[in-house]
Design an enzyme around this catalytic site. Structure first.
Site, PDB file in Angstrom:
ATOM      1  N   LYS A  65      49.965  35.361  41.689  1.00 57.36           N
ATOM      2  CA  LYS A  65      51.037  36.174  42.280  1.00 57.36           C
ATOM      3  C   LYS A  65      51.938  35.245  43.090  1.00 57.36           C
ATOM      4  O   LYS A  65      51.699  35.042  44.288  1.00 57.36           O
ATOM      5  CB  LYS A  65      50.448  37.219  43.235  1.00 57.36           C
ATOM      6  CG  LYS A  65      49.574  38.294  42.618  1.00 57.36           C
ATOM      7  CD  LYS A  65      49.064  39.214  43.749  1.00 57.36           C
ATOM      8  CE  LYS A  65      48.093  40.256  43.262  1.00 57.36           C
ATOM      9  NZ  LYS A  65      47.450  40.994  44.376  1.00 57.36           N
ATOM     10  N   ARG A  80      35.307  46.027  37.645  1.00 59.26           N
ATOM     11  CA  ARG A  80      35.325  44.665  37.116  1.00 59.26           C
ATOM     12  C   ARG A  80      35.090  44.663  35.610  1.00 59.26           C
ATOM     13  O   ARG A  80      35.466  43.737  34.909  1.00 59.26           O
ATOM     14  CB  ARG A  80      34.216  43.823  37.761  1.00 59.26           C
ATOM     15  CG  ARG A  80      34.368  43.613  39.260  1.00 59.26           C
ATOM     16  CD  ARG A  80      33.363  42.570  39.735  1.00 59.26           C
ATOM     17  NE  ARG A  80      33.184  42.548  41.176  1.00 59.26           N
ATOM     18  CZ  ARG A  80      33.959  41.874  42.020  1.00 59.26           C
ATOM     19  NH1 ARG A  80      34.990  41.180  41.575  1.00 59.26           N
ATOM     20  NH2 ARG A  80      33.716  41.886  43.306  1.00 59.26           N
ATOM     21  N   GLY A 119      34.643  37.494  41.214  1.00 59.77           N
ATOM     22  CA  GLY A 119      35.808  37.886  40.404  1.00 59.77           C
ATOM     23  C   GLY A 119      36.010  37.119  39.115  1.00 59.77           C
ATOM     24  O   GLY A 119      36.535  37.658  38.144  1.00 59.77           O
ATOM     25  N   ASP A 128      46.294  34.617  45.129  1.00 55.32           N
ATOM     26  CA  ASP A 128      47.157  35.548  45.859  1.00 55.32           C
ATOM     27  C   ASP A 128      47.871  34.747  46.956  1.00 55.32           C
ATOM     28  O   ASP A 128      48.865  34.087  46.682  1.00 55.32           O
ATOM     29  CB  ASP A 128      46.251  36.661  46.402  1.00 55.32           C
ATOM     30  CG  ASP A 128      46.991  37.796  47.078  1.00 55.32           C
ATOM     31  OD1 ASP A 128      48.030  38.207  46.559  1.00 55.32           O
ATOM     32  OD2 ASP A 128      46.531  38.270  48.124  1.00 55.32           O
ATOM     33  N   PHE A 151      48.618  45.127  43.409  1.00 55.30           N
ATOM     34  CA  PHE A 151      47.152  45.101  43.411  1.00 55.30           C
ATOM     35  C   PHE A 151      46.646  45.381  41.997  1.00 55.30           C
ATOM     36  O   PHE A 151      47.042  46.363  41.376  1.00 55.30           O
ATOM     37  CB  PHE A 151      46.598  46.127  44.396  1.00 55.30           C
ATOM     38  CG  PHE A 151      45.107  46.062  44.510  1.00 55.30           C
ATOM     39  CD1 PHE A 151      44.489  44.998  45.160  1.00 55.30           C
ATOM     40  CD2 PHE A 151      44.312  47.054  43.955  1.00 55.30           C
ATOM     41  CE1 PHE A 151      43.105  44.923  45.253  1.00 55.30           C
ATOM     42  CE2 PHE A 151      42.924  46.989  44.044  1.00 55.30           C
ATOM     43  CZ  PHE A 151      42.329  45.918  44.691  1.00 55.30           C
ATOM     44  N   VAL A 152      45.774  44.513  41.498  1.00 54.84           N
ATOM     45  CA  VAL A 152      45.292  44.656  40.124  1.00 54.84           C
ATOM     46  C   VAL A 152      43.768  44.744  40.072  1.00 54.84           C
ATOM     47  O   VAL A 152      43.072  44.209  40.932  1.00 54.84           O
ATOM     48  CB  VAL A 152      45.775  43.491  39.222  1.00 54.84           C
ATOM     49  CG1 VAL A 152      47.257  43.605  38.937  1.00 54.84           C
ATOM     50  CG2 VAL A 152      45.463  42.119  39.826  1.00 54.84           C
ATOM     51  N   GLU A 159      39.308  30.384  38.854  1.00 51.05           N
ATOM     52  CA  GLU A 159      39.597  31.551  39.691  1.00 51.05           C
ATOM     53  C   GLU A 159      40.106  32.714  38.847  1.00 51.05           C
ATOM     54  O   GLU A 159      40.733  32.513  37.807  1.00 51.05           O
ATOM     55  CB  GLU A 159      40.672  31.193  40.727  1.00 51.05           C
ATOM     56  CG  GLU A 159      40.129  30.875  42.104  1.00 51.05           C
ATOM     57  CD  GLU A 159      39.635  32.104  42.883  1.00 51.05           C
ATOM     58  OE1 GLU A 159      39.196  33.100  42.274  1.00 51.05           O
ATOM     59  OE2 GLU A 159      39.686  32.050  44.119  1.00 51.05           O
ATOM     60  N   ASP A 160      39.853  33.922  39.315  1.00 47.18           N
ATOM     61  CA  ASP A 160      40.422  35.098  38.666  1.00 47.18           C
ATOM     62  C   ASP A 160      41.901  35.241  39.018  1.00 47.18           C
ATOM     63  O   ASP A 160      42.742  35.458  38.161  1.00 47.18           O
ATOM     64  CB  ASP A 160      39.643  36.372  39.047  1.00 47.18           C
ATOM     65  CG  ASP A 160      39.434  36.522  40.553  1.00 47.18           C
ATOM     66  OD1 ASP A 160      39.818  35.620  41.340  1.00 47.18           O
ATOM     67  OD2 ASP A 160      38.876  37.559  40.967  1.00 47.18           O
TER      68      ASP A 160
HETATM   69  P1  IMP Z   1      43.788  34.356  48.157  1.00 45.49           P
HETATM   70  O1  IMP Z   1      42.833  33.492  48.971  1.00 45.49           O
HETATM   71  O2  IMP Z   1      44.679  35.180  49.061  1.00 45.49           O
HETATM   72  O3  IMP Z   1      44.583  33.564  47.162  1.00 45.49           O
HETATM   73  O4  IMP Z   1      42.927  35.446  47.432  1.00 45.49           O
HETATM   74  C1  IMP Z   1      42.218  35.163  46.294  1.00 45.49           C
HETATM   75  C2  IMP Z   1      41.092  36.153  46.059  1.00 45.49           C
HETATM   76  O5  IMP Z   1      41.408  37.466  46.516  1.00 45.49           O
HETATM   77  C3  IMP Z   1      40.862  36.294  44.570  1.00 45.49           C
HETATM   78  O6  IMP Z   1      39.910  35.359  44.121  1.00 45.49           O
HETATM   79  C4  IMP Z   1      40.390  37.728  44.431  1.00 45.49           C
HETATM   80  O7  IMP Z   1      38.993  37.790  44.559  1.00 45.49           O
HETATM   81  C5  IMP Z   1      41.050  38.459  45.560  1.00 45.49           C
HETATM   82  N1  IMP Z   1      42.279  39.165  45.116  1.00 45.49           N
HETATM   83  C6  IMP Z   1      43.557  38.795  45.318  1.00 45.49           C
HETATM   84  N2  IMP Z   1      44.430  39.674  44.793  1.00 45.49           N
HETATM   85  C7  IMP Z   1      43.678  40.647  44.232  1.00 45.49           C
HETATM   86  C8  IMP Z   1      44.003  41.851  43.486  1.00 45.49           C
HETATM   87  O8  IMP Z   1      45.172  42.221  43.247  1.00 45.49           O
HETATM   88  N3  IMP Z   1      42.937  42.591  43.060  1.00 45.49           N
HETATM   89  C9  IMP Z   1      41.640  42.231  43.296  1.00 45.49           C
HETATM   90  N4  IMP Z   1      41.296  41.121  43.969  1.00 45.49           N
HETATM   91  C10 IMP Z   1      42.302  40.341  44.437  1.00 45.49           C
HETATM   92 MG    MG Z   2      37.950  35.736  43.776  1.00 43.73          MG
END
Ligand code: IMP
Ligand code: MG
Length: 185
Positions: free
Chosen positions: A141, A175, A54, A113, A162-163, A109-110
């Site tokens: 987020k 992407r 990402g 979440d 969701f993005v 990081e992208d």
């Molecule tokens: P986390 O571990 O829940 O913080 O998730 C982080 C990872 O989930 C990010 O690095 C993304 O790859 C993916 N992710 C989280 N939200 C989104 C979204 O809205 N769209 C696409 N990928 C997401």
């Molecule tokens: Mg990621």
């Protein structure tokens, strides 16, 4: 063809996504982050660690806005599978190549979440004794974040939607979009 660059809305499997952050706004903010990080790390040679897949687009734009010496490396995690909601477990798919002992590390990081990926990576990297670890994420987020994490540089705080685009995928596609799009509710 998905759409010509920077369309206002795009349709993905019958669902509509609308533009949330356009290309120009992203580029301006990424330049600011590069400036800020360059200043903070003056006299040091940090290693930027991109989280595949990402962060690749953000990563390559960000490091071209860094005007101090730096190195790069990548690691790869899997957490989402092809779902829109975090699966709640993280796996390491590709390890680092760099020796990060006594080095200044910046995780790129992208999006943050739930925050689980960050917690996992920080623990993993800390065990390799770097001098410091900071986090830069393009998107955060806050409403979705369940873990107590410190984000050092954040491009944009966004609502819990969701993005896709600018590195972020929907079942591995989209992407390559230049802007960031959010699912319309
Ligand atoms: P986390 O571990 O829940 O913080 O998730 C982080 C990872 O989930 C990010 O690095 C993304 O790859 C993916 N992710 C989280 N939200 C989104 C979204 O809205 N769209 C696409 N990928 C997401
Ligand atoms: Mg990621």
């Amino acid at each position: 063809m998905i759409s010509k660059f920077n369309a206002k809305e795009i349709t993905v499997n019958g669902e509509t996504f609308e533009i949330l952050i356009d290309e120009q706004t992203i580029q301006k903010r990424v330049a600011e982050l590069g400036e800020e990080i360059s200043r903070d790390y003056e006299g040091k040679v940090p290693i930027f660690i991109g989280v595949l897949n990402g962060s690749v687009i953000f990563f390559s734009d960000l490091i071209r806005n860094i005007y101090i010496n730096c190195e790069v490396d990548f690691l790869k995690l899997s957490s989402y599978g092809d779902a829109k909601i975090s699966s709640g477990n993280v796996r390491l798919i590709k390890e680092l190549n760099a020796d990060i002992k006594n080095r200044d590390i910046i995780i790129v990081e992208d999006i943050v979440d739930t925050g689980l990926s960050i917690v996992y990576m920080k623990e993993l990297l800390r065990s390799q004794n770097p001098a410091s670890i900071k986090i830069v994420t393009l998107l955060h987020k806050p409403e979705a974040t369940k873990y107590d994490i410190q984000l050092d540089y954040v491009g944009f705080q966004i609502p819990n939607r969701f993005v896709i685009g600018y590195g972020l995928d929907h079942t591995q596609k989209y992407r390559n979009l230049r802007s960031i799009y959010a699912l319309k509710n």
